[in-house]
Design a protein around this motif. Structure first.
Motif, short mmCIF file in Angstrom:
data_model
loop_
_atom_site.label_atom_id
_atom_site.label_comp_id
_atom_site.label_asym_id
_atom_site.label_seq_id
_atom_site.Cartn_x
_atom_site.Cartn_y
_atom_site.Cartn_z
N CYS A 54 -4.71 0.25 0.27
CA CYS A 54 -5.86 -0.35 0.98
C CYS A 54 -7.05 0.56 0.66
O CYS A 54 -6.86 1.76 0.47
N CYS A 110 0.11 3.12 3.82
CA CYS A 110 0.48 2.51 5.11
C CYS A 110 1.53 1.42 4.98
O CYS A 110 2.05 0.93 5.98
N CYS A 141 0.85 -1.19 0.00
CA CYS A 141 0.00 0.00 0.00
C CYS A 141 0.88 1.24 0.00
O CYS A 141 1.81 1.35 0.81
N CYS A 149 -7.11 3.52 2.87
CA CYS A 149 -6.00 4.47 2.71
C CYS A 149 -6.16 5.34 1.46
O CYS A 149 -5.43 6.31 1.27
ZN LIG Z 1 -2.89 1.08 3.42
#
Ligand SMILES: [Zn+2]
Length: 247
Positions: free
Chosen positions: A175, A156, A153, A178
């Motif tokens: 994600c 994150c 990702c 995110c």
């Molecule tokens: Zn993420």
């Protein structure tokens, strides 16, 4: 000046009575335009070798900035494509993509291998055409400077996002929680795994992944729309292919 080379016929256009104007992807000079005089004449020795999607040995003549096909003989005709309209349409889409993303007069051996391997797999029915198409599209983008970044990702750093999404505009993985972008499409664990496989596999093994059902449709949607978003154009051959597609 005469030159012999191997060439894939990306496109043929009828010109005057019996000539063809060809867009060739050659092993030695990359993408070039060449005229095949009399290729459409009855008993022409160059007819088969100057057909779209033929892989041929050619003797070319270069004069005043223009190429002419002097002799040509077929190495591989990809006959499996010629008896199957959907497969031929998909092969023509591969050719249009290569034409769009290659650079005139620049040798591009990896791109040529990708095109030939994809046409071969399609012609021989070695894999589900949807797998061949997605793998072709993703590898083509990667070779053309649009390598997606799908290891983790982008926000994150999670390597296995719960709900992975792929941003079509910058080729990054997120994600769902995110990602704040409207240009992202959903993936799932299996299609993400396949995408990672395709992007890292040795050139001749890019189709050797197991994927079916919804996950294959998800991968296909992401791969096709990534190519369309990055190239910012449409492909007539893709629209044509979709008329025959059954999924
Ligand atoms: Zn993420």
């Amino acid at each position: 000046m005469f030159e012999t080379t191997k060439a894939l016929v990306l496109r043929e256009v009828k010109y005057k009575e019996a000539d063809r104007i060809l867009t060739l992807f050659t092993a030695d000079n990359g993408k070039i335009t060449a005229k095949a005089r009399g290729a459409l004449r009855r008993n022409s020795r160059t007819a088969a070798a100057t057909q779209q999607l033929s892989w041929s040995d050619m003797t070319l003549f270069f004069n005043k900035g223009k190429w002419t096909v002097n002799e040509a003989s077929v190495i591989e005709a990809f006959d499996g494509l010629k008896g199957d309209i959907a497969a031929f349409a998909l092969g023509s889409y591969f050719a249009e993509c290569v034409e769009a993303l290659s650079v005139e007069d620049q040798k591009e051996p990896e791109l040529l291998s990708l095109a030939l391997n994809s046409l071969w797999a399609l012609s021989r029915g070695l894999h589900d055409p949807r797998k061949i198409k997605a793998a072709f599209e993703l590898r083509l983008m990667s070779l053309s400077g649009y390598l997606p970044s799908v290891d983790r990702c982008a926000v994150c750093g999670a390597e296995r996002p719960d709900e992975p999404v792929f941003d079509l505009l910058d080729g990054r993985l997120f994600c769902r929680r995110c990602c704040t972008r409207g240009s992202a499409v959903s993936l799932d664990d299996r299609s993400l795994e396949a995408m990672r496989y395709i992007l890292s596999a040795p050139p001749k093994q890019i189709f050797s992944f197991a994927l079916a059902g919804d996950a294959l449709v998800t991968l296909g949607f992401a791969a096709e729309n990534y190519l369309l978003a990055q190239t910012e154009r449409s492909f007539g051959t893709l629209e044509y292919y979709k008329q025959f597609k059954t999924d």
